[in-house]
Scaffold this motif. Sequence first.
Motif, PDB file in Angstrom:
ATOM      1  N   VAL A   1     -67.834  46.819 100.290  1.00  0.00           N
ATOM      2  CA  VAL A   1     -68.428  48.147 100.523  1.00  0.00           C
ATOM      3  C   VAL A   1     -67.568  48.952 101.501  1.00  0.00           C
ATOM      4  N   PRO A   2     -66.833  49.958 101.005  1.00  0.00           N
ATOM      5  CA  PRO A   2     -66.035  50.796 101.892  1.00  0.00           C
ATOM      6  C   PRO A   2     -66.735  52.108 102.224  1.00  0.00           C
ATOM      7  N   ALA A   3     -66.217  52.793 103.226  1.00  0.00           N
ATOM      8  CA  ALA A   3     -66.586  54.188 103.443  1.00  0.00           C
ATOM      9  C   ALA A   3     -65.875  55.031 102.390  1.00  0.00           C
ATOM     10  N   THR A   4     -66.512  56.125 101.957  1.00  0.00           N
ATOM     11  CA  THR A   4     -65.897  57.023 100.984  1.00  0.00           C
ATOM     12  C   THR A   4     -66.184  58.463 101.379  1.00  0.00           C
ATOM     13  N   VAL A   5     -65.350  59.378 100.879  1.00  0.00           N
ATOM     14  CA  VAL A   5     -65.568  60.807 101.081  1.00  0.00           C
ATOM     15  C   VAL A   5     -65.411  61.497  99.736  1.00  0.00           C
ATOM     16  N   SER A   6     -66.356  62.395  99.419  1.00  0.00           N
ATOM     17  CA  SER A   6     -66.339  63.087  98.134  1.00  0.00           C
ATOM     18  C   SER A   6     -65.332  64.220  98.132  1.00  0.00           C
ATOM     19  N   SER A   7     -64.972  64.646  96.935  1.00  0.00           N
ATOM     20  CA  SER A   7     -64.021  65.752  96.771  1.00  0.00           C
ATOM     21  C   SER A   7     -64.737  67.071  96.554  1.00  0.00           C
ATOM     22  N   THR A   8     -66.043  67.124  96.840  1.00  0.00           N
ATOM     23  CA  THR A   8     -66.814  68.350  96.664  1.00  0.00           C
ATOM     24  C   THR A   8     -66.367  69.424  97.650  1.00  0.00           C
ATOM     25  N   ASP A   9     -66.734  70.675  97.368  1.00  0.00           N
ATOM     26  CA  ASP A   9     -66.337  71.781  98.232  1.00  0.00           C
ATOM     27  C   ASP A   9     -66.748  71.531  99.677  1.00  0.00           C
ATOM     28  N   GLU A  10     -67.976  71.032  99.871  1.00  0.00           N
ATOM     29  CA  GLU A  10     -68.413  70.573 101.190  1.00  0.00           C
ATOM     30  C   GLU A  10     -68.418  69.058 101.140  1.00  0.00           C
ATOM     31  N   PRO A  11     -67.392  68.395 101.682  1.00  0.00           N
ATOM     32  CA  PRO A  11     -67.277  66.945 101.541  1.00  0.00           C
ATOM     33  C   PRO A  11     -68.486  66.189 102.095  1.00  0.00           C
ATOM     34  N   LEU A  12     -68.803  65.080 101.423  1.00  0.00           N
ATOM     35  CA  LEU A  12     -69.865  64.189 101.856  1.00  0.00           C
ATOM     36  C   LEU A  12     -69.256  62.824 102.145  1.00  0.00           C
ATOM     37  N   ALA A  13     -69.737  62.173 103.194  1.00  0.00           N
ATOM     38  CA  ALA A  13     -69.343  60.790 103.484  1.00  0.00           C
ATOM     39  C   ALA A  13     -70.425  59.876 102.924  1.00  0.00           C
ATOM     40  N   LEU A  14     -70.021  58.897 102.120  1.00  0.00           N
ATOM     41  CA  LEU A  14     -70.992  58.025 101.456  1.00  0.00           C
ATOM     42  C   LEU A  14     -70.599  56.565 101.569  1.00  0.00           C
ATOM     43  N   ALA A  15     -71.613  55.722 101.745  1.00  0.00           N
ATOM     44  CA  ALA A  15     -71.449  54.273 101.612  1.00  0.00           C
ATOM     45  C   ALA A  15     -72.340  53.849 100.457  1.00  0.00           C
ATOM     46  N   LEU A  16     -71.732  53.399  99.370  1.00  0.00           N
ATOM     47  CA  LEU A  16     -72.461  53.022  98.154  1.00  0.00           C
ATOM     48  C   LEU A  16     -72.464  51.502  98.054  1.00  0.00           C
ATOM     49  N   LYS A  17     -73.634  50.892  98.245  1.00  0.00           N
ATOM     50  CA  LYS A  17     -73.725  49.444  98.377  1.00  0.00           C
ATOM     51  C   LYS A  17     -74.414  48.804  97.183  1.00  0.00           C
ATOM     52  N   SER A  18     -73.770  47.831  96.572  1.00  0.00           N
ATOM     53  CA  SER A  18     -74.446  46.997  95.592  1.00  0.00           C
ATOM     54  C   SER A  18     -75.631  46.319  96.266  1.00  0.00           C
ATOM     55  N   GLY A  19     -76.715  46.158  95.516  1.00  0.00           N
ATOM     56  CA  GLY A  19     -77.924  45.603  96.113  1.00  0.00           C
ATOM     57  C   GLY A  19     -77.714  44.278  96.813  1.00  0.00           C
TER      58      GLY A  19
END
Length: 432
Positions: free
Chosen positions: A392-410
């Motif tokens: 599970v890494p940290a991620t950042v979206s490429s949207t106009d207003e960037p979002l920081a997301l952690a997407l975790k498998s259950g």
Amino acid sequence: MSTTTARPLLGCIADDFTGATDLANMLVRGGMRTVQSIGIPSSEVAAGLDADAIVIALKSRTIPVAEAVEQSLAALAWLREQGCEQIFFKYCSTFDSTGGGNIGQVSEALLAALGGDFTLACPAFPENGRTIFRGHLFVQDQLLSESGMQHHPLTPMTDANLVRVLQSQTHLNVGLLRYDTIAQGAEKVRGRIAELRAEGVGMAIADALSDQDLYTLGTACADLPLLTGGSGLALGLPENFRRAGKLRDLDASKLPAVAGGEVVLAGSASIATNGQVSAWLEAGRPALRIDPLALAAGEPVVAQALAFAKNNEQTVLIYATSAPDEVKAVQQQLGVERAGTLVENALGEIAQGLRQSGVRRFVIAGGETSGAVVQALGVQLLQIGAQIDPGVPATVSSTDEPLALALKSGNFGGRDFFSKALKQLAQTGGAQ
């Protein structure tokens, strides 16, 4: 000597969103600058890609076989257009499958499209306790079929013999690449693969007891057009490209800053996520449980959740996580598909509302939940950063207003994952 080309070297297709992030995390750890696309990228998004590896996240794990094959082949065609030299099909380290597929069928279709006659299947991830011995998958010290996965609401795994499971999903002959061959090194593995091919085997389950086994498999399979497995099998792939002088020298995990509010959303019913929710509650932190039956009755659950988050000064957890017996009781009343869809759609709507109120950092637990939330947020592309917990890494979206997301498998992460992820996303975003 590394080159400066931005042409992607490795093209990856994942059958769910958190699995894609897990794989991308592994590639970044190996020094490959990696982006994750939510579905096949649009032409506008594709035009700006600058990566060594591209991971296309599909939501194909539990859909009908024909649809999973069609979507996967479309992703393959797009990746080949970008010039990718090798293809990786990623599925869960617990080999999650419905009664009818889809791992074998998708693997077979991809292999045929690439003109190949052999591939490996290796979901092992020793760092997270997933190992394969004589073709049987273990989760920690338990067989897959006794690990809790036999109770999974969508993909119950009741057989730990992966040769048998995979053979039920493909017309190709399925063989076994045993641990004692792998222990002798890459040359022995290549020799055994040649023997399996001569025996008419089209796919082989590969044993793996340690990360070293995965590195050996990666080295031995550098020339295969297709590999399939969990993220662990990707451990050895970056070094193949590095030896060939194709990787650039850069910090593959560097992310841009993202500041704003934060939230934790959990939809998984896995043992790990249940523990993480319990840890949050035991710490006395604010949390609100989403009731699928209330959603089915038309109650204003989304509005209540948004009000709950707005009225709390602390970071909140909004969750639908329940014990297996509670999940089954709800499914008996609503049906498996409807129960899952209600929760996913609600969490997606909640995420949209929170974003409108200024939330920019999201910790999301559960593969299906993550897929629903990123789609609701309009995220198409993620840049992959440093690891939070294994897989599970940290991620950042490429949207106009960037979002920081952690997407975790259950099934991933320690009991303190939520607090650890929030802290890392805040550090990534420069919002100490």
